[in-house]
Write a protein that holds these residues in place. Structure first.
Motif, mmCIF file in Angstrom:
data_model
loop_
_atom_site.group_PDB
_atom_site.id
_atom_site.type_symbol
_atom_site.label_atom_id
_atom_site.label_comp_id
_atom_site.label_asym_id
_atom_site.label_seq_id
_atom_site.Cartn_x
_atom_site.Cartn_y
_atom_site.Cartn_z
ATOM 1 N N GLY A 212 8.091 0.200 -13.226
ATOM 2 C CA GLY A 212 7.544 -0.877 -14.046
ATOM 3 C C GLY A 212 6.655 -1.834 -13.285
ATOM 4 O O GLY A 212 6.301 -2.904 -13.802
ATOM 5 N N TYR A 213 6.278 -1.472 -12.064
ATOM 6 C CA TYR A 213 5.429 -2.358 -11.266
ATOM 7 C C TYR A 213 3.943 -2.141 -11.549
ATOM 8 O O TYR A 213 3.136 -3.041 -11.339
ATOM 9 N N LEU A 214 3.590 -0.959 -11.969
ATOM 10 C CA LEU A 214 2.203 -0.656 -12.309
ATOM 11 C C LEU A 214 2.033 -0.673 -13.816
ATOM 12 O O LEU A 214 2.878 -0.168 -14.554
ATOM 13 N N ASP A 215 0.937 -1.249 -14.274
ATOM 14 C CA ASP A 215 0.581 -1.251 -15.677
ATOM 15 C C ASP A 215 -0.379 -0.088 -15.932
ATOM 16 O O ASP A 215 -1.408 0.031 -15.264
ATOM 17 N N LEU A 216 -0.051 0.770 -16.886
ATOM 18 C CA LEU A 216 -0.848 1.970 -17.111
ATOM 19 C C LEU A 216 -2.289 1.631 -17.497
ATOM 20 O O LEU A 216 -3.230 2.282 -17.032
ATOM 21 N N ASP A 217 -2.484 0.615 -18.329
ATOM 22 C CA ASP A 217 -3.842 0.258 -18.732
ATOM 23 C C ASP A 217 -4.679 -0.202 -17.541
ATOM 24 O O ASP A 217 -5.866 0.136 -17.440
ATOM 25 N N GLU A 218 -4.073 -0.967 -16.644
ATOM 26 C CA GLU A 218 -4.794 -1.383 -15.437
ATOM 27 C C GLU A 218 -5.073 -0.184 -14.536
ATOM 28 O O GLU A 218 -6.142 -0.082 -13.925
ATOM 29 N N LEU A 219 -4.105 0.706 -14.461
ATOM 30 C CA LEU A 219 -4.249 1.879 -13.605
ATOM 31 C C LEU A 219 -5.409 2.759 -14.053
ATOM 32 O O LEU A 219 -6.262 3.147 -13.243
ATOM 33 N N PHE A 301 -6.230 -1.589 -4.836
ATOM 34 C CA PHE A 301 -5.519 -1.833 -6.095
ATOM 35 C C PHE A 301 -4.020 -1.627 -5.924
ATOM 36 O O PHE A 301 -3.208 -2.445 -6.388
ATOM 37 N N MET A 302 -3.633 -0.546 -5.251
ATOM 38 C CA MET A 302 -2.217 -0.241 -5.070
ATOM 39 C C MET A 302 -1.521 -1.281 -4.194
ATOM 40 O O MET A 302 -0.353 -1.630 -4.434
ATOM 41 N N TYR A 303 -2.212 -1.776 -3.192
ATOM 42 C CA TYR A 303 -1.614 -2.824 -2.360
ATOM 43 C C TYR A 303 -1.378 -4.084 -3.181
ATOM 44 O O TYR A 303 -0.332 -4.731 -3.077
ATOM 45 N N GLU A 304 -2.359 -4.425 -3.999
ATOM 46 C CA GLU A 304 -2.229 -5.641 -4.799
ATOM 47 C C GLU A 304 -1.132 -5.515 -5.842
ATOM 48 O O GLU A 304 -0.321 -6.440 -6.021
ATOM 49 N N LYS A 305 -1.089 -4.390 -6.536
ATOM 50 C CA LYS A 305 -0.204 -4.264 -7.679
ATOM 51 C C LYS A 305 1.180 -3.698 -7.360
ATOM 52 O O LYS A 305 2.148 -4.002 -8.055
ATOM 53 N N LEU A 306 1.266 -2.849 -6.323
ATOM 54 C CA LEU A 306 2.542 -2.189 -6.031
ATOM 55 C C LEU A 306 3.133 -2.622 -4.700
ATOM 56 O O LEU A 306 4.209 -3.206 -4.650
ATOM 57 N N TYR A 307 2.433 -2.324 -3.619
ATOM 58 C CA TYR A 307 3.015 -2.574 -2.302
ATOM 59 C C TYR A 307 3.225 -4.060 -2.041
ATOM 60 O O TYR A 307 4.159 -4.435 -1.327
ATOM 61 N N HIS A 308 2.358 -4.922 -2.616
ATOM 62 C CA HIS A 308 2.497 -6.371 -2.453
ATOM 63 C C HIS A 308 2.967 -7.039 -3.731
ATOM 64 O O HIS A 308 2.734 -8.237 -3.936
ATOM 65 N N HIS A 309 3.620 -6.287 -4.579
ATOM 66 C CA HIS A 309 4.238 -6.858 -5.773
ATOM 67 C C HIS A 309 5.251 -7.922 -5.328
ATOM 68 O O HIS A 309 5.916 -7.766 -4.300
ATOM 69 N N PRO A 310 5.363 -9.046 -6.058
ATOM 70 C CA PRO A 310 6.283 -10.114 -5.636
ATOM 71 C C PRO A 310 7.697 -9.631 -5.328
ATOM 72 O O PRO A 310 8.320 -10.093 -4.352
ATOM 73 N N MET A 311 8.227 -8.724 -6.133
ATOM 74 C CA MET A 311 9.573 -8.229 -5.852
ATOM 75 C C MET A 311 9.600 -7.388 -4.587
ATOM 76 O O MET A 311 10.585 -7.410 -3.834
ATOM 77 N N GLN A 312 8.531 -6.636 -4.332
ATOM 78 C CA GLN A 312 8.439 -5.868 -3.094
ATOM 79 C C GLN A 312 8.372 -6.789 -1.885
ATOM 80 O O GLN A 312 8.992 -6.529 -0.847
ATOM 81 N N ILE A 313 7.589 -7.852 -2.005
ATOM 82 C CA ILE A 313 7.458 -8.799 -0.898
ATOM 83 C C ILE A 313 8.799 -9.459 -0.589
ATOM 84 O O ILE A 313 9.191 -9.614 0.580
ATOM 85 N N GLU A 314 9.519 -9.850 -1.626
ATOM 86 C CA GLU A 314 10.819 -10.485 -1.417
ATOM 87 C C GLU A 314 11.818 -9.502 -0.815
ATOM 88 O O GLU A 314 12.586 -9.850 0.101
ATOM 89 N N THR A 315 11.819 -8.273 -1.292
ATOM 90 C CA THR A 315 12.709 -7.260 -0.735
ATOM 91 C C THR A 315 12.373 -6.998 0.721
ATOM 92 O O THR A 315 13.269 -6.855 1.566
ATOM 93 N N ALA A 316 11.081 -6.927 1.036
ATOM 94 C CA ALA A 316 10.662 -6.709 2.424
ATOM 95 C C ALA A 316 11.107 -7.857 3.314
ATOM 96 O O ALA A 316 11.513 -7.645 4.462
#
Length: 386
Positions: A212-219, A301-316
């Motif tokens: 649920g971190y990526l939005d299909l329309d944006e993708l 795009f993937m770094y912005e939306k997935l790898y640097h997603h706020p929940m990913q950043i907090e988990t990291a």
């Protein structure tokens, strides 16, 4: 299939760091087949089952981990190697082993160890991969390490290109067994590296949408994806959305593989040996300029939306804290280490701190969490959020 002139030929291998006396007694395999088999049978390879790919310690079995990712890279790499006339076994060995040096929790764990070793040369997962394979994983009576061929070690050391400033771990290993770090690696290594890009560019789409971190329309608005998605909808307008996404990923992988083969084949013209590949002064395996540009944009795009997603950043952030706290505990009380690591702990720096970092780097995500809980009495199960 016969090897191309520019391929790595097993009968022309530069050999191994430690000569083998019983090479013919364990089956009719080439030297690169042996390398692949040694990697598959290693403890370090098995540990990839519980090491982070994108998501830390995922609860869901459907998410990729380092092991499944490595298998996917190997599958793609073998296809490309076969078409180009490269040595498939060497290519597969490199693909299977390329992530062995990763610390628990992926790049978050690596960042924590790099910070902990700031005064002692830092930590780099690629160099640690070589250290694991050449020194730490030692199942043989005659020598340290897995004693892989020069070509496999060279390919792992330089799969992203020449290394001009090796860190302490790679520099030490290169001093013992020189790997010509200043030249380009074999085509097998270059193909394995780009197959890694193909695998995670596309399979991370699957995991990101599933979480649920990526939005299909944006993708599907991304230039890298848009044309393929339009074709999927044209061909399968009534298919369920999840099947359309799976078709999209297959389509993109196939397109990238074909592009890589075509561009690499054109760059191989005039190359008559693997040494010519090493001396080319540039990458021989490559995507076309058009695809390379789209792929770079897609990565942003993937770094912005997935790898640097706020929940990913907090988990990291929490994962880095786990690793940093483990390092602190073992540094202050080495008795907490496992016995074999206590017995081989250097008395002086920087060897002492590097030894502790190597111990932590070998941990899986779940083992690191268990060790942290055993020492500090607190659970970090909340690190898993998918």
């Amino acid at each position: 299939m016969a090897h191309a002139a520019y391929a790595s030929h097993p009968e022309r291998s530069r050999g191994r760091e430690f000569p083998m006396e019983n090479a013919l007694s364990r089956g009719p395999r080439s030297c690169y087949q042996r390398d692949r088999d040694r990697i598959i049978h290693s403890i370090a390879f098995r540990r990839l089952r519980y090491k982070t790919q994108v998501f830390v310690a995922p609860d869901g079995d459907q998410y990729r981990v380092r092991l499944t990712h490595s298998l996917e890279v190997a599958q793609i790499a073998r296809v490309v190697a076969r078409v180009l006339g490269l040595d498939e076994d060497l290519t597969e060995a490199l693909a299977l082993a390329h992530d062995i040096g990763h610390a628990p929790f992926g790049h978050a764990g690596e960042d924590a160890l790099d910070g902990a070793l700031n005064r002692h040369g830092g930590f780099d997962h690629n160099a640690h991969c070589l250290k694991v394979l050449m020194r730490l994983e030692s199942p043989y009576c005659e020598h340290e390490g897995l004693n892989l061929t020069w070509e496999t070690l060279e390919g792992l050391a330089k799969h992203n290109g020449p290394v001009t400033e090796p860190n302490w771990a790679l520099a030490e290993l290169d001093a013992d067994y020189p790997l010509d770090l200043g030249t380009w690696p074999s085509l097998e290594a270059q193909v394995a590296a780009l197959s890694d890009d193909i695998a995670y560019d596309n399979h991370d789409i699957d995991d990101g949408l599933r979480a649920g971190y990526l939005d299909l329309d944006e993708l599907i608005a991304q230039p890298f994806v848009a044309a393929h998605w339009a074709e999927v909808e044209r061909r399968y307008p009534d298919a369920p959305r999840d099947r359309q996404v799976a078709e999209l990923i297959r389509s993109q992988i196939g397109f990238m593989v074909n592009d890589l083969i075509e561009e690499t084949r054109s760059r191989c013209e005039g190359l008559d040996s693997v040494e010519a590949v090493r001396a080319a002064g540039q990458a021989t395996a490559a995507f076309s300029p058009e695809l390379a540009a789209k792929e770079r944009s897609f990565k942003r795009f993937m770094y912005e939306k997935l790898y640097h997603h706020p929940m990913q950043i907090e988990t990291a952030r929490r994962a880095r804290a786990v690793v940093a706290e483990l390092y602190s505990a073992y540094s202050q009380e080495p008795v907490l280490l496992e016995d074999e690591w206590i017995d081989t702990l250097p008395r002086h720096e920087p060897g002492r701190s590097r030894h502790i970092a190597c111990y932590i780097a070998g941990m899986t995500d779940r083992f690191a969490l268990n060790c942290h809980e055993a020492i500090y009495g607190s659970s970090h199960e909340s690190l898993s959020h998918v």
